[in-house]
Design an enzyme around this catalytic site. Sequence first.
Site, PDB file in Angstrom:
ATOM      1  N   GLU A 128      25.314  78.437 -46.867  1.00  0.00           N
ATOM      2  CA  GLU A 128      25.262  78.077 -48.293  1.00  0.00           C
ATOM      3  C   GLU A 128      23.855  77.647 -48.675  1.00  0.00           C
ATOM      4  O   GLU A 128      23.265  76.825 -47.975  1.00  0.00           O
ATOM      5  CB  GLU A 128      26.247  76.945 -48.575  1.00  0.00           C
TER       6      GLU A 128
ATOM      7  N   HIS B  89      30.853  76.367 -54.062  1.00  0.00           N
ATOM      8  CA  HIS B  89      31.201  75.046 -53.508  1.00  0.00           C
ATOM      9  C   HIS B  89      31.437  74.022 -54.633  1.00  0.00           C
ATOM     10  O   HIS B  89      30.731  73.019 -54.751  1.00  0.00           O
ATOM     11  CB  HIS B  89      30.107  74.546 -52.549  1.00  0.00           C
TER      12      HIS B  89
HETATM   13  P1  NAD Z   1      42.160  65.196 -44.165  1.00  0.00           P
HETATM   14  O1  NAD Z   1      41.462  64.605 -43.005  1.00  0.00           O
HETATM   15  O2  NAD Z   1      42.974  64.303 -45.052  1.00  0.00           O
HETATM   16  O3  NAD Z   1      43.120  66.367 -43.674  1.00  0.00           O
HETATM   17  C1  NAD Z   1      42.755  67.304 -42.713  1.00  0.00           C
HETATM   18  C2  NAD Z   1      44.017  67.731 -41.991  1.00  0.00           C
HETATM   19  O4  NAD Z   1      43.665  68.746 -41.063  1.00  0.00           O
HETATM   20  C3  NAD Z   1      44.675  66.590 -41.182  1.00  0.00           C
HETATM   21  O5  NAD Z   1      46.032  66.448 -41.530  1.00  0.00           O
HETATM   22  C4  NAD Z   1      44.501  67.045 -39.733  1.00  0.00           C
HETATM   23  O6  NAD Z   1      45.597  66.660 -38.916  1.00  0.00           O
HETATM   24  C5  NAD Z   1      44.424  68.557 -39.893  1.00  0.00           C
HETATM   25  N1  NAD Z   1      43.786  69.231 -38.767  1.00  0.00           N
HETATM   26  C6  NAD Z   1      42.737  68.830 -38.028  1.00  0.00           C
HETATM   27  N2  NAD Z   1      42.460  69.743 -37.076  1.00  0.00           N
HETATM   28  C7  NAD Z   1      43.357  70.740 -37.228  1.00  0.00           C
HETATM   29  C8  NAD Z   1      43.594  71.963 -36.560  1.00  0.00           C
HETATM   30  N3  NAD Z   1      42.856  72.340 -35.516  1.00  0.00           N
HETATM   31  N4  NAD Z   1      44.592  72.749 -37.001  1.00  0.00           N
HETATM   32  C9  NAD Z   1      45.361  72.396 -38.049  1.00  0.00           C
HETATM   33  N5  NAD Z   1      45.211  71.226 -38.712  1.00  0.00           N
HETATM   34  C10 NAD Z   1      44.216  70.419 -38.311  1.00  0.00           C
HETATM   35  O7  NAD Z   1      41.059  65.956 -45.009  1.00  0.00           O
HETATM   36  P2  NAD Z   1      41.110  66.368 -46.548  1.00  0.00           P
HETATM   37  O8  NAD Z   1      40.649  65.234 -47.379  1.00  0.00           O
HETATM   38  O9  NAD Z   1      42.420  66.994 -46.844  1.00  0.00           O
HETATM   39  O10 NAD Z   1      39.955  67.468 -46.586  1.00  0.00           O
HETATM   40  C11 NAD Z   1      40.043  68.683 -45.838  1.00  0.00           C
HETATM   41  C12 NAD Z   1      38.709  69.382 -45.828  1.00  0.00           C
HETATM   42  O11 NAD Z   1      38.417  69.871 -47.122  1.00  0.00           O
HETATM   43  C13 NAD Z   1      37.512  68.467 -45.515  1.00  0.00           C
HETATM   44  O12 NAD Z   1      37.316  68.314 -44.141  1.00  0.00           O
HETATM   45  C14 NAD Z   1      36.355  69.164 -46.177  1.00  0.00           C
HETATM   46  O13 NAD Z   1      35.694  69.997 -45.263  1.00  0.00           O
HETATM   47  C15 NAD Z   1      37.014  70.033 -47.229  1.00  0.00           C
HETATM   48  N6  NAD Z   1      36.576  69.644 -48.588  1.00  0.00           N
HETATM   49  C16 NAD Z   1      35.986  70.604 -49.363  1.00  0.00           C
HETATM   50  C17 NAD Z   1      35.547  70.278 -50.643  1.00  0.00           C
HETATM   51  C18 NAD Z   1      34.925  71.317 -51.530  1.00  0.00           C
HETATM   52  O14 NAD Z   1      34.098  70.989 -52.353  1.00  0.00           O
HETATM   53  N7  NAD Z   1      35.300  72.568 -51.430  1.00  0.00           N
HETATM   54  C19 NAD Z   1      35.691  68.964 -51.122  1.00  0.00           C
HETATM   55  C20 NAD Z   1      36.327  68.030 -50.313  1.00  0.00           C
HETATM   56  C21 NAD Z   1      36.762  68.388 -49.041  1.00  0.00           C
END
Ligand code: NAD
Length: 304
Positions: A260, A278
């Site tokens: 990115e 993003h």
């Molecule tokens: P979170 O920590 O609440 O949830 C992540 C989930 O993934 C957890 O329930 C965890 O158990 C699960 N997990 C971890 N490893 C795994 C695997 N190998 N297989 C399956 N599940 C697995 O996080 P969140 O707040 O829901 O955010 C998720 C992701 O979204 C963040 O890590 C971030 O990278 C991304 N995000 C992107 C933006 C954007 O602008 N596009 C903004 C915020 C977050």
Amino acid sequence: MVKILVTDPLHEDAIKILEEVGEVEVATGLTKEELLEKIKDADVLVVRSGTKVTRDVIEKAEKLKVIGRAGVGVDNIDVEAATEKGIIVVNAPDASSISVAELTMGLMLAAARNIPQATASLKRGEWDRKRFKGIELYGKTLGVIGLGRIGQQVVKRAKAFGMNIIGYDPYIPKEVAESMGVELVDDINELCKRADFITLHVPLTPKTRHIIGREQIALMKKNAIIVNCARGGLIDEKALYEALKEGKIRAAALDVFEEEPPKDNPLLTLDNVIGTPHQGASTEEAQKAAGTIVAEQIKKVLRG
Ligand code: NAD
């Protein structure tokens, strides 16, 4: 005087909170060299996802006590290097969940109904009603990979659209999934086989890198639509490109990319790829919340 260096755009309300505890310098768009210079005498560094807080940046810092990430993912920060130096990293994990979930639904609908392509065509003066025939979300199976904060918000919204939901997340108990009306599957490959729509909501770690690889893509339905609002590195983009080009899956809607901003990314040449730069957390509400939550945490750390 405490020196607070802000290197990505931060909500004005967050700046106001930070000004209560120190002298704030907002310096966005810094080069690596400029950052290495500025970090030397900063007590606090506040970033979003743009600034890469690598080990060399942390090592150059002589006074740094706190790094604030106004958002969720801390994969742009070398947390291990920070911890070694006793630097506290704070973030705002809840601030953007709803915004990201709403964008996910938006992209899902946009891909299902070819909204961006149809808009572009309409604006070119065309009136092509056949080319953009879509599919409904209703009655389809949505596979949610990662049932954390964002995944759960997506589940709620997808249920309102009448979707059946299956989920893959080895770290949440079956009962929790069941209470949300989600059928938990033990194997990501099973999810890929059964889902009509697939959406990713896991953090990017060495374990989740290319969690959607060639093998998983090959298992997907011909009409499958994949949505990624988490991190680009979760999908093998080369395998995704080939599958989309050959029509082995229907479409992809991407908010995030392995690199990115994307440079000559062939995915962006395909008609069945739509996306956003993003933008998941880019809402007035999420940015205000992320900034102010992090600023309050920094205030707490500084005041001990
Ligand atoms: P979170 O920590 O609440 O949830 C992540 C989930 O993934 C957890 O329930 C965890 O158990 C699960 N997990 C971890 N490893 C795994 C695997 N190998 N297989 C399956 N599940 C697995 O996080 P969140 O707040 O829901 O955010 C998720 C992701 O979204 C963040 O890590 C971030 O990278 C991304 N995000 C992107 C933006 C954007 O602008 N596009 C903004 C915020 C977050």
